[in-house]
Design a protein around this motif. Structure first.
Motif, PDB file in Angstrom:
ATOM      1  N   ARG A  27       0.800  -1.231   0.000  1.00 16.90           N
ATOM      2  CA  ARG A  27       0.000   0.000   0.000  1.00 16.90           C
ATOM      3  C   ARG A  27       0.830   1.276   0.000  1.00 16.90           C
ATOM      4  NH1 ARG A  27      -4.004  -0.438   4.691  1.00 16.90           N
ATOM      5  NH2 ARG A  27      -4.848   1.428   3.726  1.00 16.90           N
ATOM      6  N   GLY A  28       2.140   1.153   0.170  1.00 18.37           N
ATOM      7  CA  GLY A  28       2.986   2.336   0.206  1.00 18.37           C
ATOM      8  C   GLY A  28       2.862   3.081   1.516  1.00 18.37           C
ATOM      9  N   VAL A  29       3.195   4.368   1.492  1.00 20.06           N
ATOM     10  CA  VAL A  29       3.159   5.207   2.691  1.00 20.06           C
ATOM     11  C   VAL A  29       1.702   5.495   3.059  1.00 20.06           C
ATOM     12  CG1 VAL A  29       3.739   7.483   3.627  1.00 20.06           C
ATOM     13  CG2 VAL A  29       5.426   6.209   2.271  1.00 20.06           C
ATOM     14  N   LEU A  30       1.375   5.254   4.337  1.00 22.03           N
ATOM     15  CA  LEU A  30       0.002   5.427   4.823  1.00 22.03           C
ATOM     16  C   LEU A  30      -0.179   6.659   5.705  1.00 22.03           C
ATOM     17  CD1 LEU A  30      -0.567   1.686   5.817  1.00 22.03           C
ATOM     18  CD2 LEU A  30      -1.311   2.844   3.714  1.00 22.03           C
ATOM     19  N   ASP A  31       0.872   7.057   6.417  1.00 21.16           N
ATOM     20  CA  ASP A  31       0.751   8.189   7.331  1.00 21.16           C
ATOM     21  C   ASP A  31       2.150   8.724   7.638  1.00 21.16           C
ATOM     22  OD1 ASP A  31      -0.460  10.083   8.956  1.00 21.16           O
ATOM     23  OD2 ASP A  31      -0.852   8.694  10.615  1.00 21.16           O
ATOM     24  N   ARG A  32       2.191   9.990   8.076  1.00 21.77           N
ATOM     25  CA  ARG A  32       3.457  10.659   8.384  1.00 21.77           C
ATOM     26  C   ARG A  32       3.366  11.322   9.750  1.00 21.77           C
ATOM     27  NH1 ARG A  32       6.220  13.048   3.459  1.00 21.77           N
ATOM     28  NH2 ARG A  32       6.390  14.957   4.664  1.00 21.77           N
ATOM     29  N   PHE A  33       4.526  11.444  10.387  1.00 17.79           N
ATOM     30  CA  PHE A  33       4.631  12.114  11.682  1.00 17.79           C
ATOM     31  C   PHE A  33       5.874  12.994  11.654  1.00 17.79           C
ATOM     32  CE2 PHE A  33       6.683  12.443  15.807  1.00 17.79           C
ATOM     33  CZ  PHE A  33       5.644  12.873  16.617  1.00 17.79           C
ATOM     34  N   GLU A  34       5.757  14.197  12.202  1.00 17.43           N
ATOM     35  CA  GLU A  34       6.942  15.036  12.336  1.00 17.43           C
ATOM     36  C   GLU A  34       6.810  15.923  13.558  1.00 17.43           C
ATOM     37  OE1 GLU A  34       7.661  18.170   9.397  1.00 17.43           O
ATOM     38  OE2 GLU A  34       5.597  17.934   8.737  1.00 17.43           O
ATOM     39  N   VAL A  35       7.964  16.165  14.188  1.00 16.77           N
ATOM     40  CA  VAL A  35       7.995  17.053  15.346  1.00 16.77           C
ATOM     41  C   VAL A  35       9.383  17.684  15.444  1.00 16.77           C
ATOM     42  CG1 VAL A  35       8.662  15.248  17.025  1.00 16.77           C
ATOM     43  CG2 VAL A  35       7.369  17.254  17.798  1.00 16.77           C
ATOM     44  N   LEU A  36       9.382  18.967  15.775  1.00 13.65           N
ATOM     45  CA  LEU A  36      10.607  19.652  16.156  1.00 13.65           C
ATOM     46  C   LEU A  36      10.730  19.527  17.668  1.00 13.65           C
ATOM     47  CD1 LEU A  36      10.339  22.928  14.055  1.00 13.65           C
ATOM     48  CD2 LEU A  36      11.986  21.074  13.730  1.00 13.65           C
ATOM     49  N   ILE A  37      11.953  19.306  18.145  1.00 12.49           N
ATOM     50  CA  ILE A  37      12.173  19.075  19.567  1.00 12.49           C
ATOM     51  C   ILE A  37      13.126  20.151  20.092  1.00 12.49           C
ATOM     52  CG2 ILE A  37      12.980  17.424  21.294  1.00 12.49           C
ATOM     53  CD1 ILE A  37      12.422  15.221  19.146  1.00 12.49           C
ATOM     54  N   ALA A  38      12.694  20.842  21.130  1.00 13.15           N
ATOM     55  CA  ALA A  38      13.517  21.905  21.716  1.00 13.15           C
ATOM     56  C   ALA A  38      14.876  21.346  22.132  1.00 13.15           C
ATOM     57  CB  ALA A  38      12.801  22.517  22.921  1.00 13.15           C
ATOM     58  N   PRO A  39      15.946  22.052  21.800  1.00 13.60           N
ATOM     59  CA  PRO A  39      17.289  21.580  22.155  1.00 13.60           C
ATOM     60  C   PRO A  39      17.476  21.444  23.663  1.00 13.60           C
ATOM     61  CG  PRO A  39      17.414  23.321  20.516  1.00 13.60           C
ATOM     62  CD  PRO A  39      15.990  23.277  20.996  1.00 13.60           C
ATOM     63  N   ILE A  40      18.321  20.472  24.031  1.00 13.51           N
ATOM     64  CA  ILE A  40      18.652  20.262  25.444  1.00 13.51           C
ATOM     65  C   ILE A  40      19.981  20.924  25.808  1.00 13.51           C
ATOM     66  CG2 ILE A  40      17.290  18.155  25.631  1.00 13.51           C
ATOM     67  CD1 ILE A  40      19.984  16.583  25.488  1.00 13.51           C
ATOM     68  N   SER A  41      20.675  21.460  24.814  1.00  9.47           N
ATOM     69  CA  SER A  41      21.928  22.178  25.071  1.00  9.47           C
ATOM     70  C   SER A  41      22.121  23.207  23.958  1.00  9.47           C
ATOM     71  CB  SER A  41      23.117  21.219  25.114  1.00  9.47           C
ATOM     72  OG  SER A  41      23.538  20.873  23.807  1.00  9.47           O
ATOM     73  N   ASP A  42      23.112  24.057  24.138  1.00  8.26           N
ATOM     74  CA  ASP A  42      23.431  25.060  23.116  1.00  8.26           C
ATOM     75  C   ASP A  42      24.485  24.571  22.133  1.00  8.26           C
ATOM     76  OD1 ASP A  42      21.638  26.941  24.106  1.00  8.26           O
ATOM     77  OD2 ASP A  42      23.100  27.706  25.552  1.00  8.26           O
ATOM     78  N   GLU A  43      24.980  23.351  22.326  1.00  6.42           N
ATOM     79  CA  GLU A  43      26.013  22.818  21.437  1.00  6.42           C
ATOM     80  C   GLU A  43      25.409  22.419  20.103  1.00  6.42           C
ATOM     81  OE1 GLU A  43      29.289  20.394  22.604  1.00  6.42           O
ATOM     82  OE2 GLU A  43      28.603  20.490  24.694  1.00  6.42           O
ATOM     83  N   VAL A  44      25.970  22.966  19.046  1.00  2.00           N
ATOM     84  CA  VAL A  44      25.490  22.621  17.709  1.00  2.00           C
ATOM     85  C   VAL A  44      26.673  22.601  16.752  1.00  2.00           C
ATOM     86  CG1 VAL A  44      24.793  25.012  17.251  1.00  2.00           C
ATOM     87  CG2 VAL A  44      23.861  23.187  15.870  1.00  2.00           C
ATOM     88  N   ILE A  45      26.877  21.444  16.131  1.00  2.00           N
ATOM     89  CA  ILE A  45      27.926  21.327  15.116  1.00  2.00           C
ATOM     90  C   ILE A  45      27.380  20.761  13.811  1.00  2.00           C
ATOM     91  CG2 ILE A  45      29.852  21.194  16.732  1.00  2.00           C
ATOM     92  CD1 ILE A  45      29.852  18.172  16.422  1.00  2.00           C
ATOM     93  N   THR A  46      26.169  20.224  13.840  1.00  2.00           N
ATOM     94  CA  THR A  46      25.531  19.710  12.623  1.00  2.00           C
ATOM     95  C   THR A  46      24.071  20.163  12.590  1.00  2.00           C
ATOM     96  OG1 THR A  46      24.859  17.635  13.690  1.00  2.00           O
ATOM     97  CG2 THR A  46      26.998  17.634  12.561  1.00  2.00           C
ATOM     98  N   SER A  47      23.452  20.068  11.440  1.00  2.00           N
ATOM     99  CA  SER A  47      22.020  20.377  11.267  1.00  2.00           C
ATOM    100  C   SER A  47      21.641  21.729  11.877  1.00  2.00           C
ATOM    101  CB  SER A  47      21.153  19.259  11.840  1.00  2.00           C
ATOM    102  OG  SER A  47      21.426  18.039  11.212  1.00  2.00           O
ATOM    103  N   ARG A  48      22.405  22.747  11.522  1.00  2.00           N
ATOM    104  CA  ARG A  48      22.184  24.076  12.101  1.00  2.00           C
ATOM    105  C   ARG A  48      20.791  24.644  11.800  1.00  2.00           C
ATOM    106  NH1 ARG A  48      26.804  25.964  14.317  1.00  2.00           N
ATOM    107  NH2 ARG A  48      28.725  24.910  13.702  1.00  2.00           N
ATOM    108  N   GLY A  49      20.278  24.398  10.599  1.00  2.00           N
ATOM    109  CA  GLY A  49      18.941  24.880  10.262  1.00  2.00           C
ATOM    110  C   GLY A  49      17.877  24.227  11.120  1.00  2.00           C
ATOM    111  N   SER A  50      17.972  22.926  11.295  1.00  3.62           N
ATOM    112  CA  SER A  50      17.038  22.202  12.149  1.00  3.62           C
ATOM    113  C   SER A  50      17.146  22.701  13.588  1.00  3.62           C
ATOM    114  CB  SER A  50      17.326  20.698  12.080  1.00  3.62           C
ATOM    115  OG  SER A  50      16.484  19.990  12.953  1.00  3.62           O
ATOM    116  N   PHE A  51      18.368  22.916  14.053  1.00  2.00           N
ATOM    117  CA  PHE A  51      18.588  23.418  15.407  1.00  2.00           C
ATOM    118  C   PHE A  51      17.907  24.772  15.600  1.00  2.00           C
ATOM    119  CE2 PHE A  51      20.946  25.705  18.682  1.00  2.00           C
ATOM    120  CZ  PHE A  51      21.026  24.771  19.692  1.00  2.00           C
TER     121      PHE A  51
END
Length: 157
Positions: A36-60
């Motif tokens: 049947r292929g893809v039936l449903d999708r889920f997405e959530v942004l999650i508040a950071p637990i620290s200020d350290e960021v070295i990857t995925s800066r846009g997502s952060f």
């Protein structure tokens, strides 16, 4: 493999490679079956637990301004997966060795429980065991990445 077997492809974005030090900033998942292929999708942004960021800066940056608290985000994911888990859905990720420990750690840390279990099939390893390579171009938005990867998994399994 049966065509009606239910799969949940999980993809994440993180601010770095170290659990507990860096943040899980984005969680995307799609559920479907080969027939049947893809039936449903889920997405959530999650508040950071620290200020350290070295990857995925846009997502952060997006997660910093619009992310749910980690416990709330994981409760939403648990709720979304519940009917699929009840149908014995298999979790799959690419690479599971990276993505799945984040899910488990965040569940135990912020829910006090892990409703997802400890097992996730690695799509890359699945392909390699069959002498193939899992290659797709990804936009690095977790839900879109999960969708692209599940469709590729079904098309070439």
């Amino acid at each position: 493999m049966t065509a009606d077997r239910l799969w949940i492809m999980v993809d994440i974005e993180t601010s770095g490679p170290i659990l507990g030090r860096h943040s899980l900033t984005e969680l995307g998942a799609v559920v479907g079956t080969p027939a049947r292929g893809v039936l449903d999708r889920f997405e959530v942004l999650i508040a950071p637990i620290s200020d350290e960021v070295i990857t995925s800066r846009g997502s952060f940056a997006r997660a910093r301004t619009a992310g749910l608290a980690p416990g709330e985000a994981m409760r939403c994911f648990a709720e979304w997966t519940r009917p699929h888990r009840e149908r014995r859905a298999s979790f799959v990720a690419r690479p599971a060795a990276f993505d799945w420990p984040w899910i488990v750690w965040y569940a135990w840390t912020f829910l006090g429980d892990n409703p997802f279990g400890f097992k996730a099939v690695c799509a890359s390893s699945w392909f390699e065991a069959r002498g193939r390579t899992f290659r797709v171009d990804l936009p690095h938005r977790a839900v879109d990445d999960a969708d692209i990867q599940l469709r590729h998994f079904f098309a070439h399994m």
